[in-house]
Design a protein around this motif. Structure first.
Motif, PDB file in Angstrom:
ATOM      1  N   GLN A  44      32.154  21.505 -29.168  1.00 15.42           N
ATOM      2  CA  GLN A  44      33.091  22.006 -28.099  1.00 15.42           C
ATOM      3  C   GLN A  44      32.392  22.911 -27.346  1.00 15.42           C
ATOM      4  O   GLN A  44      32.597  23.284 -26.221  1.00 15.42           O
ATOM      5  N   VAL A  45      31.811  24.112 -28.218  1.00 14.85           N
ATOM      6  CA  VAL A  45      31.425  25.206 -27.497  1.00 14.85           C
ATOM      7  C   VAL A  45      30.085  24.909 -26.655  1.00 14.85           C
ATOM      8  O   VAL A  45      30.020  25.348 -25.425  1.00 14.85           O
ATOM      9  N   GLN A  46      29.525  23.837 -27.079  1.00 20.48           N
ATOM     10  CA  GLN A  46      28.145  23.488 -26.315  1.00 20.48           C
ATOM     11  C   GLN A  46      28.771  22.858 -24.929  1.00 20.48           C
ATOM     12  O   GLN A  46      28.298  23.140 -23.893  1.00 20.48           O
ATOM     13  N   GLN A  47      29.708  21.750 -25.098  1.00 20.81           N
ATOM     14  CA  GLN A  47      30.329  21.198 -23.842  1.00 20.81           C
ATOM     15  C   GLN A  47      30.937  22.397 -22.842  1.00 20.81           C
ATOM     16  O   GLN A  47      30.784  22.048 -21.501  1.00 20.81           O
ATOM     17  N   SER A  48      31.663  23.301 -23.334  1.00 22.24           N
ATOM     18  CA  SER A  48      32.413  24.229 -22.550  1.00 22.24           C
ATOM     19  C   SER A  48      31.372  25.006 -21.825  1.00 22.24           C
ATOM     20  O   SER A  48      31.337  25.269 -20.739  1.00 22.24           O
ATOM     21  N   PHE A  49      30.157  25.450 -22.656  1.00 21.59           N
ATOM     22  CA  PHE A  49      29.249  26.310 -22.197  1.00 21.59           C
ATOM     23  C   PHE A  49      28.419  25.550 -20.952  1.00 21.59           C
ATOM     24  O   PHE A  49      28.183  26.121 -19.985  1.00 21.59           O
ATOM     25  N   GLU A  50      28.017  24.381 -21.287  1.00 20.74           N
ATOM     26  CA  GLU A  50      27.381  23.509 -20.312  1.00 20.74           C
ATOM     27  C   GLU A  50      28.282  23.585 -18.890  1.00 20.74           C
ATOM     28  O   GLU A  50      27.513  23.562 -17.762  1.00 20.74           O
ATOM     29  N   SER A  51      29.546  23.142 -19.049  1.00 22.88           N
ATOM     30  CA  SER A  51      30.394  23.031 -18.056  1.00 22.88           C
ATOM     31  C   SER A  51      30.515  24.373 -17.355  1.00 22.88           C
ATOM     32  O   SER A  51      30.672  24.373 -15.979  1.00 22.88           O
ATOM     33  N   SER A  52      30.457  25.348 -17.943  1.00 19.79           N
ATOM     34  CA  SER A  52      30.557  26.761 -17.262  1.00 19.79           C
ATOM     35  C   SER A  52      29.335  26.944 -16.439  1.00 19.79           C
ATOM     36  O   SER A  52      29.653  27.459 -15.101  1.00 19.79           O
ATOM     37  N   LEU A  53      28.138  26.787 -16.784  1.00 20.14           N
ATOM     38  CA  LEU A  53      27.045  26.889 -15.997  1.00 20.14           C
ATOM     39  C   LEU A  53      27.272  26.018 -14.750  1.00 20.14           C
ATOM     40  O   LEU A  53      26.813  26.478 -13.741  1.00 20.14           O
ATOM     41  N   LYS A  54      27.763  24.784 -14.804  1.00 18.26           N
ATOM     42  CA  LYS A  54      27.811  24.071 -13.829  1.00 18.26           C
ATOM     43  C   LYS A  54      28.857  24.434 -12.903  1.00 18.26           C
ATOM     44  O   LYS A  54      28.571  24.692 -11.555  1.00 18.26           O
ATOM     45  N   HIS A  55      29.755  24.961 -13.346  1.00 17.33           N
ATOM     46  CA  HIS A  55      31.130  25.360 -12.410  1.00 17.33           C
ATOM     47  C   HIS A  55      30.492  26.884 -11.670  1.00 17.33           C
ATOM     48  O   HIS A  55      30.849  26.951 -10.523  1.00 17.33           O
ATOM     49  N   LEU A  56      29.572  27.612 -12.351  1.00 16.38           N
ATOM     50  CA  LEU A  56      29.123  28.827 -11.690  1.00 16.38           C
ATOM     51  C   LEU A  56      27.819  28.589 -10.911  1.00 16.38           C
ATOM     52  O   LEU A  56      27.270  29.548 -10.717  1.00 16.38           O
ATOM     53  N   HIS A  57      27.151  27.399 -10.984  1.00 18.60           N
ATOM     54  CA  HIS A  57      26.002  27.077 -10.475  1.00 18.60           C
ATOM     55  C   HIS A  57      24.971  28.100 -11.032  1.00 18.60           C
ATOM     56  O   HIS A  57      24.054  28.664  -9.964  1.00 18.60           O
ATOM     57  N   THR A  58      24.707  28.094 -12.112  1.00 16.68           N
ATOM     58  CA  THR A  58      23.659  29.121 -12.667  1.00 16.68           C
ATOM     59  C   THR A  58      23.116  28.568 -13.814  1.00 16.68           C
ATOM     60  O   THR A  58      23.571  27.589 -14.345  1.00 16.68           O
ATOM     61  N   ASP A  59      21.726  29.063 -14.438  1.00 17.63           N
ATOM     62  CA  ASP A  59      21.288  28.492 -15.577  1.00 17.63           C
ATOM     63  C   ASP A  59      21.450  29.356 -16.703  1.00 17.63           C
ATOM     64  O   ASP A  59      20.881  29.349 -17.655  1.00 17.63           O
TER      65      ASP A  59
END
Ligand SMILES: NC(=O)c1ccc[n+]([C@@H]2O[C@H](COP(=O)([O-])OP(=O)(O)OC[C@H]3O[C@@H](n4cnc5c(N)ncnc54)[C@H](OP(=O)(O)O)[C@@H]3O)[C@@H](O)[C@H]2O)c1
Length: 281
Positions: free
Chosen positions: A99-114
């Motif tokens: 869950q943490v992994q999926q949330s983190f990856e989705s945050s990176l996508k939302h924020l257009h950052t790596d």
């Protein structure tokens, strides 16, 4: 007073613009906040209160105007199922590290950052003690820190005994704590003292909304008049001078400027700090 440095030697701006409850105004307000001078943005991957993807929209618009990713400090949070509605940014049936992994990856996508500047656990599972779930979530967040995809990790809505235990038992202790700050609790003194002893940056929220009586107090008005500021600014300046990093959630352009002006515009005396610190006790 414009930058604070964490115990792992990462600098961060001394004032954060918070994006909770902005709904469809989020992108416009984040852009306005950065145009007004804020360089640190707080959000969460939690649709009940935040629109992280709209923060990302503002970042794209700002990038077009030449604002570079590296000039901004981006902080977001992992919110467990109990703090979400049905729109979780992860598979609710997955284990916590996933869950943490999926949330983190989705945050990176939302924020257009790596990478993130700061990744915060929105809160322990319970108000009392820490559970296996908390250790599992923290360990998953530590991995992102170790990998360098977030420059710091932190925890929010944490009690003093929970923070103490966390610091004693984890391999990477938090670099930031983000708590609601009540004057009647000595402005969260117990937690602030642990932060000070551990070299953790204390971020205070609801400094204004949780302390309406303080804002009405004649002594605060008197201080404000003397230093040529307003009571809202006095509270933010007080927070800065006692070592706190304040968040503001203002939706008003003039208030954004007023809030940032406290970094440089005036100073409070030791007596003023003492008066405000003990006002509600
Ligand atoms: N970790 C958590 O669980 C958690 C929980 C709550 C909040 N937060 C974070 O903290 C951020 C800030 O939240 P908050 O509760 O501190 O603030 P807030 O409630 O969002 O807003 C602060 C209030 O203060 C007013 N204000 C700000 N500056 C002012 C000024 N110079 N003069 C007059 N009024 C002023 C604003 O009114 P105007 O809009 O009219 O200026 C608003 O009503 C959130 O956006 C979020 O990022 C985190």
């Amino acid at each position: 007073m414009n930058r604070l440095v964490t115990y792992n030697d990462v600098a961060m701006p001394a004032f954060i613009y918070g994006t909770a409850w902005k709904k469809d105004q989020t992108a416009r307000l984040v852009e306005l906040a950065v145009d007004s001078g804020f360089t640190a943005i707080d959000t969460a991957n939690q649709l009940i209160h935040y629109q992280e993807a709209l923060v990302g929209e503002a970042l794209l618009a700002l990038a077009k105007k030449g604002v570079k990713r590296e000039s901004l400090f981006l902080q977001t949070k992992f919110t467990s199922v109990s703090g979400q509605d049905h729109r979780t940014p992860y598979d609710q049936s997955a284990d916590l590290p996933t869950q943490v992994q999926q949330s983190f990856e989705s945050s990176l996508k939302h924020l257009h950052t790596d990478y993130l500047d700061s990744y915060v656990l929105h809160g322990p599972h319970s108000r009392w003690g820490l559970s296996q779930a908390d250790w599992d979530m923290w360990a998953a967040m530590e991995e992102y820190y170790q990998a360098g995809t977030t420059k710091m990790i932190g925890i929010s809505n944490v009690q003093a005994n929970q923070l103490q235990e966390l610091c004693e038992k984890v391999s990477v202790k938090p670099m930031v704590v983000q708590n609601r700050c009540y004057a009647v609790m000595g402005w969260d003194k117990e937690v602030r003292e642990i932060c000070k002893a551990q070299g953790i940056i204390y971020q205070g929220f609801s400094l204004l909304t949780a302390n309406q009586d303080v804002l009405r107090d004649p002594q605060v008005w008197e201080i404000a008049k003397r230093v040529g500021a307003n009571p809202f600014q006095v509270i933010f300046r007080f927070a800065l001078q006692i070592g706190m990093l304040p968040l503001t959630g203002t939706t008003n352009e003039q208030h954004m400027k007023d809030d940032l002006a406290v970094l440089t515009q005036f100073e409070l005396s030791q007596d003023d700090l003492q008066t405000i610190e003990t006002l509600a006790l």
